[in-house]
Design an enzyme around this catalytic site. Structure first.
Site, PDB file in Angstrom:
ATOM      1  N   CYS A  98       0.811  -1.208  -0.147  1.00 23.16           N
ATOM      2  CA  CYS A  98      -0.053   0.024  -0.072  1.00 23.16           C
ATOM      3  C   CYS A  98       1.059   1.446   0.211  1.00 23.16           C
ATOM      4  CB  CYS A  98      -0.814  -0.017   1.052  1.00 23.16           C
ATOM      5  SG  CYS A  98      -1.983   1.501   0.998  1.00 23.16           S
ATOM      6  N   ASN A 199       0.911  -8.172 -11.131  1.00 25.21           N
ATOM      7  CA  ASN A 199      -0.026  -7.109 -11.319  1.00 25.21           C
ATOM      8  C   ASN A 199       0.658  -5.764 -11.724  1.00 25.21           C
ATOM      9  OD1 ASN A 199      -0.870  -4.962  -8.301  1.00 25.21           O
ATOM     10  ND2 ASN A 199      -2.284  -5.702  -9.889  1.00 25.21           N
TER      11      ASN A 199
END
Length: 319
Positions: A98, A199
């Site tokens: 994050c 990703n």
């Protein structure tokens, strides 16, 4: 090939997971992160972010949903990881990717990529606490400021017992700016003998194919791309099998938005509906010119009733 729906805080909630997995193509979902600080969290916290725990840890269309944890204390993360699988999560994922400033300021997410030993201790402690039948996985970026620790971090996570890694192929400093550095994932795969999911910056079936080629990973995770193009996972699966699947037409997207509106207003009493539908539009307009035009009309609207009426009117105009 597996396709995983990424966690996106405040956007991909259980209602969005339901919508996207009904369209098809997804094999697994990961929840928004459960923030762990200094306590064993009550079950209501897990159920709030993952109501699917009440239905066998799966979306209504049968796609498994794995709980993600974020924190820095190995012991408290381990306690809560065990709680997650006891409640029905088919494993647990640790968030080391994050990039949010507030999260990093509180020593969570991507900032831990500066501390290889901390990564090791967290995974080792969580792995020891969670029964062996349940996977313990981690999501990382390539690094915080640069890629100097990328391979060391990947090795540490593997050696600590991680079953699988998901790699967002950018550093925290890169944010979400293109490109994603997919060849770095191939370098990571060369030093860890576990599965690595790729990703980052996958917006089309062609992007997915190029990502798989450059990363060497068969498995991919979709985040913003799935919101911009709701049928993307289904299209990627079709392309992989050699058949053509067209992107969802705009009228069907509008119907989906109205269906989501019903879900969101009823499911969360409409508390977050206005923000979430506008966030979704911020992605849709990247793939649908019609979304940008409609967004200019509804972006100033605050009440759910106004937004729904605007969507209904737009659909009627197409009929």
């Amino acid at each position: 090939m597996r396709i995983v729906l990424a966690p996106m805080e405040g956007v991909v909630d259980h209602l969005m997971r339901d919508m996207l997995t009904r369209i098809g193509g997804f094999d697994l979902c990961v929840t928004e992160f459960v923030r762990v600080v200094d306590m064993k969290l009550p079950r209501r916290v897990f159920y709030r972010l993952c109501p699917e725990l009440g239905q066998g840890g799966k979306t209504p269309s049968g796609v498994p949903v794995k709980i993600q944890l974020l924190g820095q204390d190995p012991n408290w993360l381990a306690e809560n990881a065990l709680k997650a699988v006891e409640l029905g999560s088919p494993g647990v994922d640790l968030n080391f990717g994050c990039p949010a400033k507030m999260v990093n300021k509180n020593k969570g997410g991507a900032v831990l990529l500066k501390e290889t030993d901390t990564l090791y201790q967290i995974i080792k402690t969580v792995r020891a606490a969670v029964p062996a039948a349940f996977p313990v996985t981690a999501k990382i970026r390539l690094g915080f400021d640069d890629t100097s620790l990328t391979l060391d971090n990947a090795r540490a996570l593997y050696e600590a017992g991680a079953t699988e890694l998901t790699v967002h192929a950018r550093t925290k400093a890169d944010g979400y700016r293109p490109p994603a550095y997919w060849p770095w994932i191939e370098k990571i795969r060369a030093v860890v003998p576990i599965n690595v999911i790729a990703n980052g910056e996958i917006w089309t079936p062609a992007d997915a194919a190029l990502c798989q080629q450059q990363s060497g990973s068969a498995d991919i995770m979709l985040g913003r791309g799935a919101l911009a193009r709701p049928s993307l996972a289904k299209e990627i699966v079709a392309a992989r099998s050699g058949t053509a699947e067209q992107a969802m037409p705009w009228p069907e997207v509008l119907e989906l938005l109205l269906q989501y509106s019903d879900y969101e207003i009823a499911g969360d009493k409409g508390l977050y509906y206005s923000n979430r539908i506008k966030q979704w539009f911020s992605y849709l307009k990247l793939q649908y010119p019609e979304a940008e035009l409609l967004f200019s009309e509804l972006r100033l609207q605050r009440k759910a009733e106004e937004i729904v009426q605007t969507l209904q009117q737009a659909l009627r105009q197409l009929e």
